[in-house]
Structure formats: structure tokens, C-alpha cells
Enzyme design. Structure first.
Site, PDB file in Angstrom:
ATOM      1  N   ASN A   1      50.593  19.828 -52.779  1.00 54.19           N
ATOM      2  CA  ASN A   1      51.394  20.964 -53.236  1.00 54.19           C
ATOM      3  C   ASN A   1      51.266  22.094 -52.202  1.00 54.19           C
ATOM      4  OD1 ASN A   1      52.379  23.267 -54.454  1.00 54.19           O
ATOM      5  ND2 ASN A   1      51.379  22.897 -56.425  1.00 54.19           N
TER       6      ASN A   1
ATOM      7  N   HIS B   1      60.102  21.023 -56.510  1.00 47.84           N
ATOM      8  CA  HIS B   1      58.783  21.451 -56.046  1.00 47.84           C
ATOM      9  C   HIS B   1      57.835  20.257 -56.118  1.00 47.84           C
ATOM     10  CE1 HIS B   1      55.174  23.640 -55.496  1.00 47.84           C
ATOM     11  NE2 HIS B   1      54.827  23.724 -56.763  1.00 47.84           N
TER      12      HIS B   1
ATOM     13  N   CYS C   1      54.834  29.619 -56.627  1.00 45.08           N
ATOM     14  CA  CYS C   1      55.486  28.545 -55.858  1.00 45.08           C
ATOM     15  C   CYS C   1      57.002  28.700 -55.759  1.00 45.08           C
ATOM     16  CB  CYS C   1      55.128  27.185 -56.450  1.00 45.08           C
ATOM     17  SG  CYS C   1      53.355  26.862 -56.393  1.00 45.08           S
TER      18      CYS C   1
END
Ligand code: UT7
Length: 326
Positions: A278, A248, A112
Site C-alpha cells: 500500500n 487503491h 490515501c
């Protein structure tokens, strides 16, 4: 001259998958997903829509917002993705061709935090005079690598893309610090097979995302704390100097723990995971654009980015916003 963000564009697929939709085929509930993660719905790419397609739409949005000249001096393209269309050609090369750029092109795989890793590459190359401007894209179609029978992961992820141009900005603006890190000893906590089917520690991998959520959660809370503090210190700033925190978007509880440690009010934190889940490398650009659209970012504001993910990897950065961006 320092390097900084000059332009931004994003895209999410139209198809919405709500928590209720998930509960119709998985043993889960809106209540569980909302209280454990904060996510309410996520976007899912069409059958024939891949990372390249989402990346193109994000660049088109960037052009729509900033005009054709935004790509004029771009001589490098980097696509951070964990779900590329192919091993090769790399997705960045397809983007280079699609937009007629005279540019080098490569993909970057770092979980990520890939988009932040790519920004660090871009900023470093601009400051070193290797590149003039770099198009940095995060694009994900995690829905295609999700095990839709696994409730512990299927409820978390979504698809999306973000694109930014990094180039020279005046003194006092742009990136003030980057903190990048990795700890491969945690590799088995979050994985997906490509050519090999086992990790060096013997962990068997399949072709869908596997995650040990609890392990990643503990790691995330720890690195969100240490990486953000290190980035602020490296930038020569104090916690109180941070105007906006753009983390994030994985889990509201993880974001809240970091927010508390940083002593920030919720108004200083960008959260949009309830809408998109996400989206991995796309999550920070999606959150940043939302903050810009809501008028939350002013010239000279110090922004703090942080991310964590498969590897295990982490990244944080402090960026001073340049209001005169093209
Ligand atoms: O970008 C990086 C990607 N990864 C992450 O950010 C993940 C970080 N981790 C997390 O966000 C959290 O660990 C999760 C949201 C994945 C899970 O939350 P948790 O509070 O750590 O739950 P848990 O894994 O400890 O599971 C608690 C219970 C278990 O049942 P038992 O063993 O207590 O009976 C699970 O089987 O919840 C169960 N469970 C579910 N129940 C309903 C797990 N997933 C679900 C679900 N719906 N979707």
C-alpha cells in the site's frame, strides 16, 4: 472544455523488502501476509530519500515519457502526501523550484485518497479557468513513519510516487465525475501525531502509524461500493460501461469485494499490490501507469478510480481516456 489526464510518470525506490524479510524480524509469515492482503513485497526508500526525492524522480519519468513540453503550461503544483519532508516549506514548492516552473504550489493531506482529491482540485481549477495545467503528485515514504515492531501495520505499506499533468482535453474525454467524502468520527482508526497528541475523542496518538485494521477494512468495503456506484451514476454511465477499474492498492480482498459488486472480470481490474504494498497516495498512479504500459487503456475507455484512508476519507472518479494526450 473538460479537464483530463495528459501525462503520467512514476517512481519506486530500488530496495525490495519481501515477506520473508519481514518474517526474519517480526512474528509473521509469507503465508499470512499473502492470504490476508495479497502483498508479496514492497519498496523501501533509502535513509536519505524523502517524499521530495521520490516526487522528483516521478516527474523525471513523466518528462522522459512525454517530453519537456508536458510541463510547459503547468501553473500549479499539488503534492498529495501523508509523509511530507516538512510542515513547511510545502513539498510542492520545492518541486516548483526544482523544475523551474512558474506555478503556485501547495500540499494536500487527505489520507490515501489524497491523489484523487488533488485531481478533483486540479480538474475544477482547469475547468474554471483558474489554472491552465496542474502537476498533481502523490509521494510517500511510509517506511519512515511505520512502527517496524507492529506486525499489524509493518507488513502493509510501501514507498513510491506518481506524477500526472491535468489540463484541457477535447469534449467527450477527461473527468466525468468525482465523489469525495469524509467521516471524521472514524479518525481514531488510523492516525499519526503531529503537534497535538490526542484527537478530539481523547485518543492518544504517537509518531508512528497506528491502525485498527478490522475497522478500516469494514469501512473500506462499504465506501468502495457506495463511492464507485455514485461516481458511475454521476458520470451518466452504467456499471457495464466501465472498461478498467483502478482501485487503491491496499488489500486484495477489499479490491475483490468491490470487483464483485461492480460485476467486473479480473482482466478489467488493475492489481499491483503484490509488488508494492500500500503506497497510499502513490498507489493509483502506479497502477494506472502499469495499465498503460501493458496496453490495457485505449482511447475513449472509461476508467474508474477509487480510494479510502485516514480521516476517514474516500474518493472515486470516472475518467474517459484521451488517447491523444501529449
Ligand atoms: O489505505 C488504507 C490503509 N488501511 C487498510 O487498507 C487496512 C484495511 N484492513 C486490512 O487490510 C486488514 O484488516 C488487515 C490485513 C490489516 C488485517 O487482516 P484481518 O483479516 O482483518 O486480520 P485481523 O486484524 O482480524 O487479525 C487476525 C489475526 C490476529 O490474531 P488473533 O487475535 O486472531 O490471534 C492478529 O493478531 O492475525 C494476527 N495478525 C497477524 N498475524 C501474522 C495481525 N497481523 C499479523 C501479521 N502476521 N502481520
Amino acid at each position: 472544455m473538460p479537464a483530463g489526464l495528459l501525462a503520467l510518470g512514476t517512481y519506486v525506490p530500488e530496495k525490495v523488502l519481501t515477506n520473508e524479510d519481514l518474517a526474519s524480524f517480526l512474528d509473521t509469515s509469507d503465508e499470512w501476509i499473502t492470504t490476508r492482503t495479497g502483498i508479496k513485497e514492497r519498496r523501501i526508500a533509502e535513509k536519505n530519500e524523502y517524499a521530495y526525492d521520490l516526487a522528483v524522480k516521478a516527474v523525471e519519468d513523466l518528462l522522459h515519457r512525454h517530453g519537456e513540453e508536458a510541463l510547459a503550461e503547468v501553473d500549479q503544483v499539488v503534492v498529495a502526501t501523508n509523509a511530507p519532508d516538512a510542515y513547511f516549506p510545502n513539498t510542492a514548492a520545492l518541486i516548483q523550484h526544482r523544475f523551474g516552473l512558474k506555478a503556485a504550489a501547495y500540499d494536500l493531506l487527505a489520507g490515501c485518497p489524497g491523489w484523487l482529491y488533488a485531481l478533483a482540485q486540479a480538474a475544477g481549477q482547469v475547468e474554471a479557468g483558474i489554472a491552465r495545467r496542474v502537476l498533481v503528485i502523490g509521494a510517500e515514504v511510509l517506511s519512515k513513519i511505520t512502527d517496524w515492531r507492529d506486525r499489524s501495520t509493518a507488513v502493509l505499506f510501501g514507498d513510491g510516487a506518481g506524477a500526472a499533468v491535468v489540463g484541457q482535453v477535447p469534449e467527450g474525454y477527461g473527468f466525468r465525475s468525482f465523489v469525495l467524502g469524509a467521516d471524521g468520527s472514524g479518525g481514531s482508526a488510523l492516525h499519526l501525531a503531529a503537534l497535538a497528541h490526542s484527537l478530539p475523542d481523547g485518543t492518544r496518538m504517537g509518531h508512528k502509524i497506528y491502525m485498527n485494521g478490522r475497522e478500516v477494512f469494514k469501512f473500506a468495503v462499504r465506501v468502495m461500493d457506495t463511492a464507485t456506484l455514485e461516481a458511475i451514476e454521476k458520470a451518466g454511465l452504467e456499471k457495464r460501461d466501465i472498461r478498467l477499474f483502478v482501485p487503491h492498492q491496499a488489500n486484495l480482498r477489499i479490491i475483490d469485494a468491490a470487483r464483485e459488486r461492480l460485476g467486473l472480470d479480473w482482466e478489467q481490474v488493475v492489481v499491483n499490490l503484490h509488488k508494492y504494498g500500500n503506497t497510499s497516495t502513490a498507489s493509483i498512479p502506479l497502477a494506472l501507469k502499469e495499465a498503460l504500459d501493458r496496453g490495457l487503456v485505449k482511447d475513449g475507455d472509461h476508467l474508474l478510480f477509487v480510494s479510502f484512508g485516514a480521516g476517514l476519507t474516500w474518493a472515486a472518479a470516472v475518467h474517459t481516456w484521451y488517447g491523444g494526450a501529449a
